[in-house]
Scaffold this motif. Structure first.
Motif, PDB file in Angstrom:
ATOM      1  N   SER A  46       0.839  -1.194   0.000  1.00  0.00           N
ATOM      2  CA  SER A  46       0.000   0.000   0.000  1.00  0.00           C
ATOM      3  C   SER A  46       0.870   1.239   0.000  1.00  0.00           C
ATOM      4  O   SER A  46       0.599   2.224  -0.703  1.00  0.00           O
ATOM      5  CB  SER A  46      -0.922  -0.001   1.223  1.00  0.00           C
ATOM      6  N   ASN A  47       1.950   1.209   0.805  1.00  0.00           N
ATOM      7  CA  ASN A  47       2.877   2.330   0.818  1.00  0.00           C
ATOM      8  C   ASN A  47       3.543   2.508  -0.536  1.00  0.00           C
ATOM      9  O   ASN A  47       3.763   3.634  -0.999  1.00  0.00           O
ATOM     10  CB  ASN A  47       3.938   2.117   1.900  1.00  0.00           C
ATOM     11  N   ASN A  50       1.042   4.191  -2.873  1.00  0.00           N
ATOM     12  CA  ASN A  50       0.922   5.619  -2.581  1.00  0.00           C
ATOM     13  C   ASN A  50       2.160   6.387  -3.035  1.00  0.00           C
ATOM     14  O   ASN A  50       2.066   7.516  -3.539  1.00  0.00           O
ATOM     15  CB  ASN A  50       0.706   5.831  -1.081  1.00  0.00           C
ATOM     16  N   GLU A  54       2.425   9.488  -5.700  1.00  0.00           N
ATOM     17  CA  GLU A  54       3.086  10.755  -5.367  1.00  0.00           C
ATOM     18  C   GLU A  54       4.162  11.101  -6.395  1.00  0.00           C
ATOM     19  O   GLU A  54       4.318  12.262  -6.788  1.00  0.00           O
ATOM     20  CB  GLU A  54       3.681  10.661  -3.972  1.00  0.00           C
TER      21      GLU A  54
END
Length: 537
Positions: A46-47, A50, A54
């Motif tokens: 998930s990181n 994300n 970004e």
């Protein structure tokens, strides 16, 4: 999860595009609970996701639509699972749930854009439109002061204006026999019937065609069966052709109508969902009714559960062509943004233990399976059907049945190509039968009041036939003398059936159409012979 399996499980049909039209609604709003522990691969990825978003925002050469990126990422992830797990965007969920629940907010008409004018073909009995005075054949020229003639009207344009929440108002101006009338209609809840037709084919043989397994389908089926039994039905042709599925519980309830108490109908099982068996009760009203079930390659999911239960319990005859082969069960979770996830949570198995799910995966052209069947000759020749001998099962009555790729019929009937031609296909594509029916009924509707008289006495005369062919020419359908000869009988049947539909709705249509239906006529032959059917009882 037992409650999920009992109340919230569903069976979507064939392709994703079709799956968005039928299936099952769970109704739960999904809100993440708790936290994911450190070191968990889900948290780590998930990181990563994300971080990638970004980086795109910070460094990508052009501006981007973040919502589009997220939605497409979700869709891509779900597609890696199986053909029937699906992400449903917010824009589509309303229509999905509407069709599954079996109703929508609207005015209660069916329409056709005829000669560039919105024409009412049917007014649903008891609907807001009927109460307001709308009649079949009315031309709708304005909706809420917006003109609906003389421009490129689409079905979606009409629906955008006529559909809406029950209790809201819409003003409609219609043209009827030289006069304009303004109708003020208060929208209501309009039922979407899953029963296409429920008619008597003979004094003893009834016919029910079911188009889906929605929230209301079991009740609708029960009501239709009761009415046919009151007319003397002792045998039933149950048509599940082109029925892509729907609610699991609805399939169980309909199968229960045919089975005596205590018979296994289906069971489900998954990695996180323990085995759950579903048995028949004593409430069935068709336990003594002989039944032939019609299936084809577009009969899927819930249709296959019913057909499998009848076949494995030696309760009736399955006729037609091999069904689709969808043996996965999904659960639907709805998100706060109005989207939803349909996730496969288990497989279902017929009473003998068959999984009828056909193969899927990276090297399988799942969505084009129909064309593979066509190319192999399976749709036309029983000898071309390939059985997996490793998936052979035996019913208590001694019948051999197979798993692994749909329900195989007890009695194979080839795909009906009698009367088929390119010209006939063009007539369908251009809605020629529908348009011509409006033309006929504009002047003769009042003379068609008795269906029995129409069915027996109305004929498509040579004059009517030639006029229809000429009319089709005005729709851009070029005459083909050879094709017209090939399709003549079929054209006459469909034309009479379409006129009947416009006056007596679907029961009128099917009462005419089925006289020319190869599968139905084969079913009637089985009933007349009686030998094999009685041996299954």
């Amino acid at each position: 999860m037992e409650e999920n399996q009992n109340k919230n499980a569903f069976l979507t049909p064939i392709l994703v595009a079709v799956a968005l039209a039928v299936g099952v609604w769970v109704g739960t709003m999904f809100v993440p609970q708790g936290t994911i522990g450190a070191g968990d691969p889900i948290a780590e990825n998930s990181n990563k996701f994300n971080t990638i978003l970004e980086l795109i925002e910070d460094k990508y050469v052009d501006s981007v639509d973040h919502e589009m990126l997220i939605e497409s990422s979700i869709e891509g992830m779900i597609k890696k699972l199986d053909p029937h797990s699906a992400y449903i965007p917010p824009a589509d969920l309303g229509l999905v749930n509407e069709q599954l629940q079996g109703n929508f907010g609207g005015v209660g008409i069916r329409f056709l854009i005829h000669d560039d004018t919105l024409t009412t073909t049917h007014v649903i009995p008891g609907s807001p439109s009927e109460r307001a005075g709308m009649l079949p054949g009315d031309r709708i020229v304005e909706i809420d002061d917006t003109t609906f003639t003389g421009w490129d009207i689409g079905n979606e344009d009409v629906q955008d204006y006529l559909k809406g929440e029950a209790g809201t108002n819409v003003k409609v101006k219609v043209y009827r026999k030289g006069d304009f009338k303004t109708l003020n209609i208060t929208r209501g809840s309009i039922p979407i019937s899953s029963i296409d037709a429920a008619v008597m084919l003979t004094d003893k043989v009834g016919f029910i065609k079911l188009n889906g397994f929605t929230y209301n389908s079991a009740e609708e089926f029960h009501t239709a069966a009761v009415k046919l039994k009151e007319k003397g039905m002792t045998k039933l042709v149950f048509d599940l052709r082109n029925n892509g599925g729907g609610f699991l519980n609805t399939a169980i309830d309909i199968a229960d109508e045919f089975l005596e108490s205590g018979k296994l109908i289906v069971y489900t099982e998954g990695r996180k969902n323990p085995k759950q068996e579903y048995y028949s009760t004593s409430k069935g009203i068709l336990e003594e009714t002989e039944v032939v079930i019609l299936i084809n390659s577009l009969s899927a999911s819930a249709s296959e559960i019913v057909a499998g239960a009848i076949q494995d319990n030696d309760r009736g005859l399955i006729m037609g062509r091999r069904s689709f082969g969808k043996g996965l069960v999904q659960d639907q979770s709805e998100f706060t943004d109005g989207s939803a996830l349909r996730l496969t949570i288990s497989r279902y198995y017929t009473p003998t233990g068959r999984s009828i799910q056909k193969p899927y995966g990276e090297d399988v052209d799942y969505e084009n399976d129909y064309y593979a069947r066509y190319e192999s000759g399976e749709l036309m020749n029983e000898d071309s059907i390939k059985y997996d001998e490793n998936l052979k099962y035996t019913t208590k009555g001694g019948r051999t049945v197979y798993g692994g790729g749909g329900i195989y019929p007890d009695d194979f009937v080839p795909n009906d190509t009698v009367g088929a031609s390119y010209y006939l296909s063009s007539l369908y594509y251009k809605s020629a039968f529908n348009h011509y029916a409006i033309k006929v009924l504009d002047t003769k509707r009042s003379s068609f009041t008795d269906f029995a008289k129409f069915k027996k006495g109305f004929r498509i005369t040579p004059t009517i036939f030639e006029d229809f062919i000429a009319y089709a020419g005005t729709l851009g359908i070029e005459e083909d003398p050879i094709d017209i000869v090939t399709s003549r009988a079929t054209i006459k049947n469909r034309l009479k059936a379409e006129i009947a539909r416009h006056v007596w709705q679907e029961n009128g249509y099917y009462s005419i159409y089925l006289q020319d239906d190869l599968d139905v006529q084969e079913a009637l032959s089985w009933f007349r012979s009686g030998e094999k059917l009685m041996s299954l009882r």
